[in-house]
Design an enzyme around this catalytic site. Structure first.
Site, PDB file in Angstrom:
ATOM      1  N   GLY A   1      35.837  65.571  18.109  1.00  0.00           N
ATOM      2  CA  GLY A   1      35.873  64.892  16.766  1.00  0.00           C
ATOM      3  C   GLY A   1      36.123  63.336  17.035  1.00  0.00           C
ATOM      4  O   GLY A   1      35.560  62.545  16.507  1.00  0.00           O
ATOM      5  N   TYR A   2      37.308  63.242  17.977  1.00  0.00           N
ATOM      6  CA  TYR A   2      37.498  61.807  18.019  1.00  0.00           C
ATOM      7  C   TYR A   2      36.654  61.216  19.167  1.00  0.00           C
ATOM      8  O   TYR A   2      36.131  59.946  18.740  1.00  0.00           O
ATOM      9  CB  TYR A   2      38.908  61.808  18.763  1.00  0.00           C
ATOM     10  CG  TYR A   2      39.337  60.401  19.109  1.00  0.00           C
ATOM     11  CD1 TYR A   2      40.055  59.366  17.956  1.00  0.00           C
ATOM     12  CD2 TYR A   2      39.656  59.485  20.426  1.00  0.00           C
ATOM     13  CE1 TYR A   2      40.444  58.412  18.412  1.00  0.00           C
ATOM     14  CE2 TYR A   2      39.926  58.536  20.588  1.00  0.00           C
ATOM     15  CZ  TYR A   2      40.374  57.787  19.746  1.00  0.00           C
ATOM     16  OH  TYR A   2      40.995  56.640  19.713  1.00  0.00           O
TER      17      TYR A   2
END
Length: 242
Positions: free
Chosen positions: A164-165
């Site tokens: 996600g990051y």
């Protein structure tokens, strides 16, 4: 009448964002402390004022269009323009992990703040940035968004499994390049800064590298001269590979 240049830093109540605000304040800017928690933002601004800097708290939740609109209205009424926008607010969502395990909700959470929120804030403040003589936009990125570095199996970065990051920050890099292209010739320079791993809540506390060191990259990009670069990602060691 305030004759200082005006800089807004999102997520500036702590960590690298707070240090970016401090360094810009020391450089003579009026710094707006963007914070989704109004009370924490007020405390952070008060601390900078106590250091002799011109700092003002600005409630701003980047994922809320209503909050963003209210912040734009506040800045427009008080200053009439914005000279620097530092898009620092970002999250590593709980549950972030490898491709085989990360959930859709976790991915949506990362992109909602790190990309959609960043784009929404930038779009909303762009009219005020256009009113400045030589505005600067700085997006906070990371080496974890570098395809070359993460793709190297010998690199430590290849072992950081936070889809996600990493992927949302890769999207931020593309936003940076596309906005820089869109604004060429306007006097607005757009770049991204990788602060590196620093001792913060997000970066962890096991590193000796300080938030002040990480903030310096973004501050340098925020204060570029008229002939400065645009559309690139920079770290302490220079321009990052893609």
């Amino acid at each position: 009448m305030n004759t200082n240049k005006i800089a807004l830093v999102t997520g500036a109540n702590k960590g690298i964002g707070n240090e970016i605000a401090r360094q810009l304040g020391a450089a003579g800017f009026t710094v707006l402390i963007g914070s989704r928690d109004a009370e924490r933002g007020a405390v952070a601004a008060k601390e900078l004022v106590a250091e002799g800097l011109d700092a003002v708290a600005l409630p701003l939740e980047v994922t809320s269009p209503e909050s963003v609109a209210a912040a734009v209205s506040t800045v427009a009424d008080a200053y009439g323009r914005l000279d620097v926008l530092v898009n620092n607010a970002a999250i590593i969502p709980a549950g972030d992990g490898p491709v085989s395990e990360v959930t859709g909700d976790v991915l949506r959470s990362a992109f909602e703040t790190n990309v959609i929120g960043l784009v929404g804030v930038t779009q909303a403040f762009l009219p005020l940035l256009r009113r400045a003589e030589q505005a600067r936009v700085v997006n906070l990125s990371t080496s974890l968004a570098s395809f070359e570095q993460v793709g190297d199996p010998e690199s430590r970065l290849s072992t950081v499994l936070t889809l996600g990051y990493n992927s949302s920050k890769a999207a931020v890099n593309m936003v940076t390049v596309m906005l820089a292209n869109e604004l060429r010739g306007t006097g607005i320079l757009v770049n991204a800064a990788d602060p590196g791993k620093c001792a913060t809540d997000m970066g962890g506390w096991s590193t000796e590298r300080t938030p002040a060191q990480g903030a310096a990259v973004a501050v340098g990009l925020a204060t570029l001269g008229v002939d400065g670069p645009t559309g690139h990602v920079y770290a302490e060691e220079g321009r990052l590979p893609w």
